[in-house]
Design a protein around this motif. Structure first.
Motif, PDB file in Angstrom:
ATOM      1  N   UNK A  29       0.844  -0.926   0.119  1.00 53.39           N
ATOM      2  CA  UNK A  29      -0.523   0.365  -0.200  1.00 53.39           C
ATOM      3  C   UNK A  29       0.736   1.388  -0.110  1.00 53.39           C
ATOM      4  N   UNK A  30       2.395   1.084   0.471  1.00 49.71           N
ATOM      5  CA  UNK A  30       2.972   2.316   0.485  1.00 49.71           C
ATOM      6  C   UNK A  30       3.637   2.913  -0.810  1.00 49.71           C
ATOM      7  N   UNK A  31       3.365   3.756  -1.984  1.00 52.55           N
ATOM      8  CA  UNK A  31       2.875   3.782  -3.400  1.00 52.55           C
ATOM      9  C   UNK A  31       4.581   4.531  -3.629  1.00 52.55           C
ATOM     10  N   UNK A  32       4.813   4.190  -4.060  1.00 52.09           N
ATOM     11  CA  UNK A  32       6.511   3.936  -4.729  1.00 52.09           C
ATOM     12  C   UNK A  32       6.747   5.428  -5.523  1.00 52.09           C
ATOM     13  N   UNK A  33       5.668   5.500  -6.299  1.00 50.50           N
ATOM     14  CA  UNK A  33       5.138   6.781  -6.967  1.00 50.50           C
ATOM     15  C   UNK A  33       5.182   7.832  -6.545  1.00 50.50           C
ATOM     16  N   UNK A  34       4.309   8.037  -5.353  1.00 49.04           N
ATOM     17  CA  UNK A  34       4.441   9.099  -4.517  1.00 49.04           C
ATOM     18  C   UNK A  34       6.641   9.652  -4.035  1.00 49.04           C
ATOM     19  N   UNK A  35       7.072   8.504  -3.277  1.00 54.30           N
ATOM     20  CA  UNK A  35       8.465   8.830  -2.788  1.00 54.30           C
ATOM     21  C   UNK A  35       9.073   9.133  -3.703  1.00 54.30           C
ATOM     22  N   UNK A  36       9.410   8.755  -4.857  1.00 56.10           N
ATOM     23  CA  UNK A  36       9.509   8.926  -6.016  1.00 56.10           C
ATOM     24  C   UNK A  36       9.601   9.995  -6.780  1.00 56.10           C
ATOM     25  N   UNK A  37       8.347  10.319  -6.952  1.00 56.73           N
ATOM     26  CA  UNK A  37       8.091  11.662  -7.891  1.00 56.73           C
ATOM     27  C   UNK A  37       8.772  13.095  -6.669  1.00 56.73           C
ATOM     28  N   UNK A  38       8.128  12.780  -5.346  1.00 54.50           N
ATOM     29  CA  UNK A  38       8.575  13.683  -4.052  1.00 54.50           C
ATOM     30  C   UNK A  38      10.341  13.928  -4.562  1.00 54.50           C
ATOM     31  N   UNK A  39      10.757  12.863  -4.630  1.00 55.67           N
ATOM     32  CA  UNK A  39      12.024  12.448  -4.299  1.00 55.67           C
ATOM     33  C   UNK A  39      12.914  13.699  -5.689  1.00 55.67           C
ATOM     34  N   UNK A  40      12.473  13.038  -6.834  1.00 55.35           N
ATOM     35  CA  UNK A  40      12.610  13.906  -7.619  1.00 55.35           C
ATOM     36  C   UNK A  40      12.383  15.577  -8.068  1.00 55.35           C
ATOM     37  N   UNK A  41      11.215  16.352  -6.802  1.00 58.13           N
ATOM     38  CA  UNK A  41      11.156  17.340  -6.862  1.00 58.13           C
ATOM     39  C   UNK A  41      12.055  17.516  -5.908  1.00 58.13           C
ATOM     40  N   UNK A  42      12.705  16.980  -5.013  1.00 57.80           N
ATOM     41  CA  UNK A  42      13.849  17.933  -4.307  1.00 57.80           C
ATOM     42  C   UNK A  42      15.366  17.921  -5.060  1.00 57.80           C
ATOM     43  N   UNK A  43      15.114  17.121  -5.973  1.00 65.19           N
ATOM     44  CA  UNK A  43      16.412  17.030  -6.761  1.00 65.19           C
ATOM     45  C   UNK A  43      16.043  18.461  -7.262  1.00 65.19           C
ATOM     46  N   UNK A  44      15.324  18.536  -8.047  1.00 65.74           N
ATOM     47  CA  UNK A  44      14.970  19.834  -8.517  1.00 65.74           C
ATOM     48  C   UNK A  44      14.988  21.435  -7.853  1.00 65.74           C
ATOM     49  N   UNK A  45      15.684  21.418  -6.222  1.00 69.03           N
ATOM     50  CA  UNK A  45      15.487  22.003  -5.329  1.00 69.03           C
ATOM     51  C   UNK A  45      16.551  22.238  -5.074  1.00 69.03           C
ATOM     52  N   UNK A  46      17.571  20.784  -5.714  1.00 69.50           N
ATOM     53  CA  UNK A  46      18.912  20.989  -5.215  1.00 69.50           C
ATOM     54  C   UNK A  46      18.957  20.928  -3.524  1.00 69.50           C
ATOM     55  N   UNK A  47      17.892  20.198  -2.736  1.00 71.75           N
ATOM     56  CA  UNK A  47      18.097  19.262  -1.984  1.00 71.75           C
ATOM     57  C   UNK A  47      18.687  17.938  -1.425  1.00 71.75           C
ATOM     58  N   UNK A  48      18.862  17.335  -3.058  1.00 67.97           N
ATOM     59  CA  UNK A  48      19.250  15.805  -3.166  1.00 67.97           C
ATOM     60  C   UNK A  48      19.802  16.048  -4.605  1.00 67.97           C
ATOM     61  N   UNK A  49      20.488  15.336  -5.030  1.00 66.88           N
ATOM     62  CA  UNK A  49      21.296  15.016  -6.131  1.00 66.88           C
ATOM     63  C   UNK A  49      20.590  13.499  -6.763  1.00 66.88           C
ATOM     64  N   UNK A  50      20.478  14.326  -8.325  1.00 73.18           N
ATOM     65  CA  UNK A  50      19.441  13.512  -8.634  1.00 73.18           C
ATOM     66  C   UNK A  50      19.317  11.542  -8.821  1.00 73.18           C
ATOM     67  N   UNK A  51      20.899  11.193  -9.318  1.00 74.01           N
ATOM     68  CA  UNK A  51      22.008  10.301  -9.030  1.00 74.01           C
ATOM     69  C   UNK A  51      21.858   9.743  -7.609  1.00 74.01           C
ATOM     70  N   UNK A  52      22.114  10.420  -7.103  1.00 69.94           N
ATOM     71  CA  UNK A  52      22.154   9.967  -5.336  1.00 69.94           C
ATOM     72  C   UNK A  52      20.578   9.115  -4.995  1.00 69.94           C
ATOM     73  N   UNK A  53      19.858   9.933  -5.636  1.00 66.18           N
ATOM     74  CA  UNK A  53      18.208   9.769  -5.217  1.00 66.18           C
ATOM     75  C   UNK A  53      18.138   8.245  -6.426  1.00 66.18           C
TER      76      UNK A  53
END
Length: 207
Positions: A29-53
């Motif tokens: 029931x935990x949605x990977x779609x939410x986890x991954x797209x939100x992680x992608x948003x944080x790479x857009x903000x510069x909080x995470x590196x996209x390769x690292x995510x």
């Protein structure tokens, strides 16, 4: 749940992504779609590196899938039914129908199901169990799981990155995209099976 996931990734970054993907594999029931797209948003903000995510998400998926694989090696139909009906099964909201769906997918498509299953909701979480139950070679299982997970994670994290502040709107569209990918993959598998069958028939005729 959405707020909890977002808070965890905001606070703990890559470690949260790894842990959430491990849990997502075991707890569908935990949605990977939410986890991954939100992680992608944080790479857009510069909080995470996209390769690292992507690496963190893929590592989490591998760990979670491996745990289910080894659990599967100790299960048979009877033990699986008991697990689902147990208190732990009810807490985790496990359903025998979901396991049967994953098993059916594995039986129809064989080892390739481990790869293709990573793109199909619920199946991607549970496909590891029938792989373990049928004693699929573990190294082979890891290779197919890694390939499918890496592609899935890269696509969704990239979508979240591209969408930026509109990542929540992208998340709404992901479900329809997932459905289209599912039907496309099923069609490709069917075409592949038909072509393989025709080739075998031609070989038989030659002899």
């Amino acid at each position: 749940m959405e707020q909890l996931i977002e808070t965890a990734i905001n606070q703990y970054g890559y470690l949260a992504i790894i842990i959430l993907l491990v849990v997502e594999n075991i707890f569908p029931p935990i949605p990977s779609e939410l986890i991954l797209t939100f992680a992608g948003f944080l790479t857009y903000q510069g909080q995470l590196n996209i390769f690292g995510a992507i690496c963190a998400a893929t590592l989490g998926a591998l760990i979670g899938a491996s745990l289910l694989y080894w659990i599967g090696t100790y299960l048979n139909r009877e033990r699986l039914a008991k697990l689902v009906d147990s208190r732990l099964g009810r807490i985790l909201r496990l359903r025998l129908a979901d396991f049967e769906k994953a098993e059916s997918h594995f039986q129809r498509h064989g080892r390739a199901a481990v790869f293709f299953g990573r793109f199909i909701p619920v199946v991607r979480s549970l496909i590891s169990v029938p792989a373990g139950m049928t004693k699929m070679p573990f190294l082979q299982f890891l290779v197919f799981t890694f390939a499918g997970s890496a592609i899935w994670n890269t696509v969704l994290i990239s979508l979240g990155h591209i969408a930026g502040k509109a990542w929540t709107k992208m998340l709404v569209k992901v479900d329809s995209i997932t459905g289209m990918l599912t039907w496309l993959l099923v069609a490709l598998v069917v075409v592949g099976v038909v072509i393989y069958g025709l080739k075998r028939l031609n070989l038989l005729k030659r002899h």
